[in-house]
Design a protein around this motif. Sequence first.
Motif, short mmCIF file in Angstrom:
data_model
loop_
_atom_site.label_atom_id
_atom_site.label_comp_id
_atom_site.label_asym_id
_atom_site.label_seq_id
_atom_site.Cartn_x
_atom_site.Cartn_y
_atom_site.Cartn_z
N LEU A 54 0.84 -1.19 0.00
CA LEU A 54 0.00 0.00 0.00
C LEU A 54 0.87 1.25 0.00
O LEU A 54 1.94 1.27 0.63
N PRO A 55 0.44 2.32 -0.72
CA PRO A 55 1.23 3.55 -0.68
C PRO A 55 1.16 4.20 0.69
O PRO A 55 0.15 4.12 1.39
N ILE A 56 2.25 4.80 1.06
CA ILE A 56 2.32 5.45 2.37
C ILE A 56 1.55 6.77 2.29
O ILE A 56 1.83 7.60 1.43
N PRO A 57 0.56 6.98 3.16
CA PRO A 57 -0.17 8.26 3.12
C PRO A 57 0.71 9.40 3.59
O PRO A 57 1.48 9.27 4.55
N ARG A 58 0.62 10.49 2.87
CA ARG A 58 1.42 11.66 3.23
C ARG A 58 0.50 12.73 3.79
O ARG A 58 -0.63 12.87 3.34
N PRO A 59 0.97 13.51 4.74
CA PRO A 59 0.11 14.56 5.27
C PRO A 59 -0.13 15.65 4.22
O PRO A 59 0.74 15.97 3.41
N ARG A 60 -1.34 16.22 4.22
CA ARG A 60 -1.69 17.27 3.28
C ARG A 60 -1.03 18.57 3.69
O ARG A 60 -0.96 18.90 4.87
N ARG A 61 -0.56 19.29 2.70
CA ARG A 61 0.02 20.60 2.98
C ARG A 61 -1.09 21.61 3.11
O ARG A 61 -2.07 21.57 2.36
N GLU A 62 -0.92 22.51 4.01
CA GLU A 62 -1.88 23.60 4.12
C GLU A 62 -1.64 24.59 3.00
O GLU A 62 -0.49 24.88 2.66
N TYR A 63 -2.72 25.11 2.42
CA TYR A 63 -2.58 26.09 1.34
C TYR A 63 -2.14 27.42 1.93
O TYR A 63 -2.79 27.97 2.81
N VAL A 64 -1.03 27.90 1.45
CA VAL A 64 -0.51 29.20 1.89
C VAL A 64 -0.54 30.12 0.68
O VAL A 64 0.09 29.82 -0.33
N PRO A 65 -1.28 31.22 0.75
CA PRO A 65 -1.31 32.11 -0.41
C PRO A 65 0.06 32.72 -0.65
O PRO A 65 0.84 32.93 0.29
N PRO A 66 0.41 32.99 -1.93
CA PRO A 66 1.72 33.57 -2.20
C PRO A 66 1.82 34.97 -1.62
O PRO A 66 0.81 35.66 -1.46
N PRO A 67 3.02 35.39 -1.28
CA PRO A 67 3.17 36.73 -0.71
C PRO A 67 2.83 37.80 -1.75
O PRO A 67 2.96 37.57 -2.96
N PRO A 68 2.38 38.95 -1.31
CA PRO A 68 2.05 40.01 -2.28
C PRO A 68 3.30 40.49 -2.99
O PRO A 68 4.41 40.40 -2.45
N PRO A 69 3.16 40.98 -4.24
CA PRO A 69 4.36 41.44 -4.96
C PRO A 69 4.96 42.67 -4.30
O PRO A 69 4.27 43.45 -3.63
N LEU A 70 6.26 42.80 -4.48
CA LEU A 70 6.94 43.93 -3.89
C LEU A 70 6.57 45.21 -4.61
O LEU A 70 6.34 45.21 -5.82
N PRO A 71 6.51 46.32 -3.92
CA PRO A 71 6.17 47.58 -4.59
C PRO A 71 7.29 48.02 -5.53
O PRO A 71 8.47 47.81 -5.26
N ARG A 72 6.91 48.61 -6.64
CA ARG A 72 7.88 49.09 -7.63
C ARG A 72 8.21 50.55 -7.36
O ARG A 72 7.34 51.33 -6.97
N ARG A 73 9.46 50.88 -7.61
CA ARG A 73 9.85 52.29 -7.49
C ARG A 73 9.52 52.99 -8.79
O ARG A 73 9.92 52.57 -9.86
N SER A 74 8.78 54.08 -8.72
CA SER A 74 8.35 54.76 -9.93
C SER A 74 9.49 55.57 -10.55
O SER A 74 9.47 55.85 -11.74
#
Length: 64
Positions: free
Chosen positions: A2-22
């Motif tokens: 039988l395949p070994i069950p792996r724990p599910r990863r929690e969904y982590v939203p990606p970090p917001p993009p860095l602000p751009r210098r105008s």
Amino acid sequence: PLPIPRPRREYVPPPPPLPRRSDHPRRPASHRKPRRRRIGHLITGYALAALAGAMAQPLVTLLS
């Protein structure tokens, strides 16, 4: 076996993009070196076309 069950990863939203210098000029998206224009191929093509025309012109005048 039988395949070994792996724990599910929690969904982590990606970090917001860095602000751009105008005040900073924007770089192009591609960082590759621009392609060189192949002038030699262009000149060769024109020369071959002119040579073919010069060779065909007497034949056309002879047949017409």
